[in-house]
Design an enzyme around this catalytic site. Structure first.
Site, short mmCIF file in Angstrom:
data_model
loop_
_atom_site.label_atom_id
_atom_site.label_comp_id
_atom_site.label_asym_id
_atom_site.label_seq_id
_atom_site.Cartn_x
_atom_site.Cartn_y
_atom_site.Cartn_z
CB CYS A 1 -0.93 -0.02 1.21
SG CYS A 1 -1.94 1.47 1.30
CB CYS B 1 -0.60 2.51 4.03
SG CYS B 1 -2.04 1.80 3.28
CG ASP B 2 3.14 1.20 4.44
OD1 ASP B 2 2.72 1.68 5.50
OD2 ASP B 2 2.89 0.04 4.07
#
Ligand code: NDP
Length: 312
Positions: free
Chosen positions: A136, A139-140
């Site tokens: 992701c 997300c990261d």
């Protein structure tokens, strides 16, 4: 084990589940919806949604899903945290166990459990998951700002994530295993027109290198078999998804990839009173808007089923 009886149970909280909830609650079915592992579904780990009708300027995925949830709750859907851990569809009412500790007996079950990210399946990938390996970017990606990263995949997800990463990272290497991308033309153009994305065609991952964190990726050109090491701190996998249908496999007809088979033109499964909608049954379109449409179908099918059985 605690038992609760409902007319309509919805499992999953993406566009399909919430749309089913909006229709089911407006029809007076008093649905309970369990949100599952990823409340809001896959759109909560995406950025701008530009192709959902009604948002001319686009909308952030998490914001859109919050709106879906509010709309479902406005009509009385009981939205709860919890994961369906097993089911028994052998007799009516159907039984669904939540978090291994509570049984819901439901006259109708609407399955909208979606799909989850696929992995390459390499030992180094699982060992370094969370230490540089991620599925992701949204997300990261933040953790790798100013650094070089590698992303694998050539669909719309990979193209979108590569573009996202290019705004944070100094350089993005995109590994495409064939000599063309599957992504839509507009997404490909964005990738190819971004200076700090380098597409490596006909290239696969040979090994992710690093003991405790990703340090480099050894890639292989499949035409020449040549390998090279790319120093990188992040390794993003964006190669598609697997339907979340494992707990239903004993009862429902699934296709060879695990997608729930529905009767064409309906949300009906092979079990009376069990309906499926969204990505768990759609391997073709997989869009928020098609998921929402199929959620509507599932709720209408459930309502008609209940009426035909004299249960509503
Ligand atoms: P896709 O299934 O469309 O693409 C998966 C990609 O990963 C393919 O290019 C495939 O290569 C590649 N791949 C698969 N396995 C491997 C492997 N082992 N090694 C290397 N590469 C591999 O998945 P997506 O998640 O990209 O998209 C799913 C759906 O969601 C699509 O319908 C897409 O259009 C949609 N979507 C739309 C977005 C938008 O419009 N904003 C954003 C994101 C997704 P190959 O082509 O060779 O098979």
């Amino acid at each position: 084990m605690e038992i609760e009886k409902v007319k309509c149970l919805i499992i999953g909280s993406g566009p399909a589940g919430y749309t089913a909830a909006i229709y089911a609650s407006r029809a007076g079915l008093n649905p309970i919806l369990y949100q599952g592992l990823q409340p809001g579904g896959q759109l909560t780990i995406t950025n701008d949604v530009e192709n959902y009708p009604g948002y001319p300027e686009g909308v952030m995925g998490p914001e859109m899903m919050e709106d879906f949830k509010k709309q479902a709750e406005r009509f009385g859907t009981d939205v709860r945290y919890g994961i369906a851990t097993s089911v028994d569809f052998s007799s009516q009412p159907h039984k669904v166990v939540i978090d291994d500790q509570k049984t819901i007996e439901a006259d109708t079950v609407i399955i909208s459990t979606g799909a989850s990210a696929k992995w390459l399946g390499m030992e180094s990938e699982s060992r370094l998951n969370g230490s540089g390996v991620s599925a992701c970017a949204v997300c990261d990606g933040f953790f790798y700002r100013g650094q070089d990263v590698v992303i694998v995949g050539a669909g719309d997800t990979a193209a979108e994530e590569a573009t996202y990463l290019s705004n944070l990272c100094s350089k993005v290497y995109m590994l495409v295993r064939r000599d063309e991308m599957r992504a839509s033309t507009i997404m490909q153009e964005r990738v190819l027109n971004t200076k700090n994305i380098e597409v490596l065609w006909n290239t696969v991952t040979d090994e992710i290198l690093g003991e405790h964190a990703v340090e480099a990726v050894r890639v292989k050109n499949v035409l020449t078999n040549e390998t090279r090491e790319i120093p990188a701190k992040g390794f993003f996998v964006a190669i598609g998804h697997k339907p979340n249908s494992d707990i239903f496999a004993e009862y429902l007809n699934l296709d060879e990839n695990g997608y729930i088979r529905t009767i064409p033109g309906t949300a009906k499964t092979n079990i009376d009173g069990v309906f499926a909608c969204g990505d768990v049954q759609d391997f073709t379109y997989r869009q928020a808007v098609t998921a929402a449409g199929s959620g509507c179908m599932a709720a209408l099918d459930a309502e008609r089923y209940l009426a035909s059985k004299g249960l509503h």
